[in-house]
Design a protein around this motif. Structure first.
Motif, PDB file in Angstrom:
ATOM      1  N   UNK A 255      28.611 -25.800  78.392  1.00  0.00           N
ATOM      2  CA  UNK A 255      28.115 -24.393  77.926  1.00  0.00           C
ATOM      3  C   UNK A 255      27.055 -24.006  79.254  1.00  0.00           C
ATOM      4  N   UNK A 256      26.430 -24.532  79.611  1.00  0.00           N
ATOM      5  CA  UNK A 256      25.889 -23.770  81.185  1.00  0.00           C
ATOM      6  C   UNK A 256      26.996 -24.611  82.647  1.00  0.00           C
ATOM      7  N   UNK A 257      27.497 -25.471  82.296  1.00  0.00           N
ATOM      8  CA  UNK A 257      28.574 -25.701  83.776  1.00  0.00           C
ATOM      9  C   UNK A 257      29.486 -24.430  83.686  1.00  0.00           C
ATOM     10  N   UNK A 258      29.644 -23.962  81.887  1.00  0.00           N
ATOM     11  CA  UNK A 258      30.718 -22.620  81.803  1.00  0.00           C
ATOM     12  C   UNK A 258      30.563 -21.346  82.772  1.00  0.00           C
ATOM     13  N   UNK A 259      28.382 -21.591  82.819  1.00  0.00           N
ATOM     14  CA  UNK A 259      28.293 -20.035  82.812  1.00  0.00           C
ATOM     15  C   UNK A 259      28.795 -20.391  84.373  1.00  0.00           C
ATOM     16  N   UNK A 260      28.256 -21.274  84.897  1.00  0.00           N
ATOM     17  CA  UNK A 260      28.353 -21.474  86.374  1.00  0.00           C
ATOM     18  C   UNK A 260      29.904 -21.915  87.032  1.00  0.00           C
ATOM     19  N   UNK A 261      30.522 -21.963  86.808  1.00  0.00           N
ATOM     20  CA  UNK A 261      32.004 -22.347  86.574  1.00  0.00           C
ATOM     21  C   UNK A 261      32.342 -20.671  87.016  1.00  0.00           C
ATOM     22  N   UNK A 262      31.586 -19.377  85.906  1.00  0.00           N
ATOM     23  CA  UNK A 262      32.245 -18.225  85.349  1.00  0.00           C
ATOM     24  C   UNK A 262      30.999 -17.050  87.031  1.00  0.00           C
ATOM     25  N   UNK A 263      30.136 -18.007  87.201  1.00  0.00           N
ATOM     26  CA  UNK A 263      29.633 -16.956  88.229  1.00  0.00           C
ATOM     27  C   UNK A 263      30.316 -17.161  88.823  1.00  0.00           C
ATOM     28  N   UNK A 264      30.809 -18.749  89.709  1.00  0.00           N
ATOM     29  CA  UNK A 264      31.468 -18.927  91.053  1.00  0.00           C
ATOM     30  C   UNK A 264      33.000 -17.892  91.020  1.00  0.00           C
ATOM     31  N   UNK A 266      33.475 -14.980  89.585  1.00  0.00           N
ATOM     32  CA  UNK A 266      33.083 -13.524  90.127  1.00  0.00           C
ATOM     33  C   UNK A 266      32.424 -13.858  91.514  1.00  0.00           C
ATOM     34  N   UNK A 267      32.048 -14.909  92.411  1.00  0.00           N
ATOM     35  CA  UNK A 267      31.492 -14.663  93.113  1.00  0.00           C
ATOM     36  C   UNK A 267      30.010 -14.015  92.705  1.00  0.00           C
ATOM     37  N   UNK A 268      29.523 -13.786  92.264  1.00  0.00           N
ATOM     38  CA  UNK A 268      27.707 -13.559  91.960  1.00  0.00           C
ATOM     39  C   UNK A 268      26.648 -14.396  92.523  1.00  0.00           C
ATOM     40  N   UNK A 269      25.751 -14.093  92.167  1.00  0.00           N
ATOM     41  CA  UNK A 269      24.669 -15.225  92.498  1.00  0.00           C
ATOM     42  C   UNK A 269      24.637 -15.865  90.266  1.00  0.00           C
ATOM     43  N   UNK A 270      23.966 -16.461  90.619  1.00  0.00           N
ATOM     44  CA  UNK A 270      23.320 -16.636  89.264  1.00  0.00           C
ATOM     45  C   UNK A 270      22.674 -17.275  89.351  1.00  0.00           C
ATOM     46  N   UNK A 271      21.648 -16.712  88.371  1.00  0.00           N
ATOM     47  CA  UNK A 271      20.043 -17.425  87.550  1.00  0.00           C
ATOM     48  C   UNK A 271      19.867 -17.351  86.393  1.00  0.00           C
ATOM     49  N   UNK A 272      18.863 -18.810  86.754  1.00  0.00           N
ATOM     50  CA  UNK A 272      19.028 -19.151  84.878  1.00  0.00           C
ATOM     51  C   UNK A 272      16.746 -18.599  84.864  1.00  0.00           C
ATOM     52  N   UNK A 273      17.082 -18.666  83.961  1.00  0.00           N
ATOM     53  CA  UNK A 273      15.247 -18.450  83.188  1.00  0.00           C
ATOM     54  C   UNK A 273      14.960 -19.102  83.812  1.00  0.00           C
ATOM     55  N   UNK A 274      13.591 -19.501  83.981  1.00  0.00           N
ATOM     56  CA  UNK A 274      13.433 -20.746  84.313  1.00  0.00           C
ATOM     57  C   UNK A 274      11.919 -21.301  83.018  1.00  0.00           C
ATOM     58  N   UNK A 275      12.289 -22.658  82.711  1.00  0.00           N
ATOM     59  CA  UNK A 275      11.495 -23.310  82.424  1.00  0.00           C
ATOM     60  C   UNK A 275       9.966 -23.952  82.786  1.00  0.00           C
ATOM     61  N   UNK A 276       9.556 -23.957  83.079  1.00  0.00           N
ATOM     62  CA  UNK A 276       8.503 -23.914  84.293  1.00  0.00           C
ATOM     63  C   UNK A 276       8.059 -22.820  85.315  1.00  0.00           C
ATOM     64  N   UNK A 277       6.186 -23.043  85.644  1.00  0.00           N
ATOM     65  CA  UNK A 277       6.301 -22.025  86.266  1.00  0.00           C
ATOM     66  C   UNK A 277       5.750 -22.684  87.962  1.00  0.00           C
ATOM     67  N   UNK A 278       5.629 -21.906  88.515  1.00  0.00           N
ATOM     68  CA  UNK A 278       5.174 -22.136  89.425  1.00  0.00           C
ATOM     69  C   UNK A 278       3.886 -23.263  90.430  1.00  0.00           C
ATOM     70  N   UNK A 279       3.609 -23.937  88.869  1.00  0.00           N
ATOM     71  CA  UNK A 279       2.894 -24.913  89.117  1.00  0.00           C
ATOM     72  C   UNK A 279       3.774 -26.174  88.603  1.00  0.00           C
ATOM     73  N   UNK A 280       4.597 -26.888  87.967  1.00  0.00           N
ATOM     74  CA  UNK A 280       5.386 -26.794  87.090  1.00  0.00           C
ATOM     75  C   UNK A 280       5.562 -27.381  85.763  1.00  0.00           C
ATOM     76  N   UNK A 281       4.500 -26.237  85.244  1.00  0.00           N
ATOM     77  CA  UNK A 281       3.690 -26.442  83.723  1.00  0.00           C
ATOM     78  C   UNK A 281       5.160 -25.841  82.965  1.00  0.00           C
ATOM     79  N   UNK A 282       5.080 -26.227  81.998  1.00  0.00           N
ATOM     80  CA  UNK A 282       6.311 -25.771  81.077  1.00  0.00           C
ATOM     81  C   UNK A 282       6.341 -24.841  80.198  1.00  0.00           C
ATOM     82  N   UNK A 283       6.594 -23.930  79.910  1.00  0.00           N
ATOM     83  CA  UNK A 283       6.346 -22.583  79.680  1.00  0.00           C
ATOM     84  C   UNK A 283       6.688 -22.563  78.131  1.00  0.00           C
TER      85      UNK A 283
END
Length: 324
Positions: A255-264, A266-283
């Protein structure tokens, strides 16, 4: 102490020499938010006492005089035509928010207070001792010097500030409890000047990995894949927001690779919702959801695809929000 003595109490000159907004707000909280004079001699006031450069006093005449001198200092600050100084980095970043997201003066003042409460320990200490309130606009009005009506409007669920998910506002607590930043990473707004609004995406949305698969690897999904391409392409070209697609299936099915292939494609940037903050702590799921909302708000109508991987963490069994 007589009325005459109260009126002639002298302000502290060092509080007036280089007035800072945090000092003004600290004095307003002390004198107008239900804090008793006894707070001045409590251990909880120690950090604020150092920040205000006040002498150590004991309960009695000394604390009464100190209280009146603080009141005189506040009156002088408020009558001064020169506005108290906002920290340089914070002031510059608030200007950036005004320009980029059409925040008004009330939005920026509320956000500034939320940020300073997070980075100024003395201000937080005083705010933490303020009287509990069931009506958030009233105490915030006394601190910010803005009408309760304007603050209530800025804090409405559908307001621009609330839709940004930058702050949380609640009732039933002191000032330190009723106004909070949604994410600790937003402290950077008060610590360093941002070069662009895109820096606010750090720790919220992150650049997705380069795709390992290509559309041809999903030949078994070709009709649906092409439909999806056209659907997302139209949304990007028209600038429509709130266009969502749910991909579901067992783990490891691509599923995740499908989204990446889709964005590629479409030639648009793909951003993931972060699962950790700037200090590396899990959200937590709540923090990830708030981050997704903030990220979409910050992106506005700019072209991008946002992927919320493992979105099932925000769903629940109906027993409670973010339940199992």
């Amino acid at each position: 102490m007589s009325r005459k003595q109260q009126f002639t109490a002298k302000p502290f000159p060092w509080l007036l020499k280089t007035p800072r907004i945090s000092i003004l707000w600290m004095l307003r909280i002390l004198l107008r938010s239900g804090i008793s004079r006894e707070f001045l001699v409590s251990p909880g006031f120690a950090m604020a006492r150092d920040a205000l450069k006040l002498p150590v006093t004991e309960e009695g005449a000394e604390s009464r005089l100190l209280w009146e001198r603080l009141r005189a200092s506040l009156e002088r600050l408020e009558s001064n035509t020169r506005a108290p100084r906002m920290p340089c980095a914070l002031g510059a970043n608030l200007d950036l928010l005004r320009q980029s997201f059409s925040f008004d003066e009330t939005d920026c003042a509320i956000l500034a207070l939320a940020i300073l409460l997070r980075i100024d320990e003395a201000l937080f200490q005083v705010a933490d001792g303020s009287r509990q309130s069931i009506n958030a606009p009233e105490p915030l009005s006394k601190v910010l010097g803005i009408s309760p009506t304007k603050i209530a409007k800025a804090l409405e669920p559908g307001s621009r500030l609330r839709r940004s998910c930058l702050i949380e506002a609640s009732s039933g607590g002191g000032i330190a409890q009723i106004l909070r930043l949604r994410r600790g990473g937003l402290r950077k707004l008060g610590l360093r000047k941002l070069k662009s609004a895109d820096e606010m995406l750090d720790g919220v949305l992150v650049k997705a990995p380069t795709p390992a698969l290509v559309p041809e690897d999903y030949a078994h999904l070709k009709p649906d894949f092409q439909t999806l391409v056209r659907f997302i392409e139209e949304a990007l070209d028209s600038g429509r927001i709130g266009v969502n697609v749910l991909l579901y299936g067992p783990p490891g099915t691509g599923k995740s690779e499908l989204v990446r292939a889709l964005a590629a494609q479409l030639r648009t940037r793909l951003l993931d919702v972060a699962d950790a903050n700037e200090d590396g702590e899990i959200l937590t799921p709540q923090e990830r959801l708030a981050g997704a909302v903030t990220g979409l708000f910050l992106l506005g109508r700019r072209k991008a695809v946002v992927c919320f991987d493992e979105v099932e963490v925000i769903f629940n069994d109906g027993s409670k929000l973010f339940g199992k």
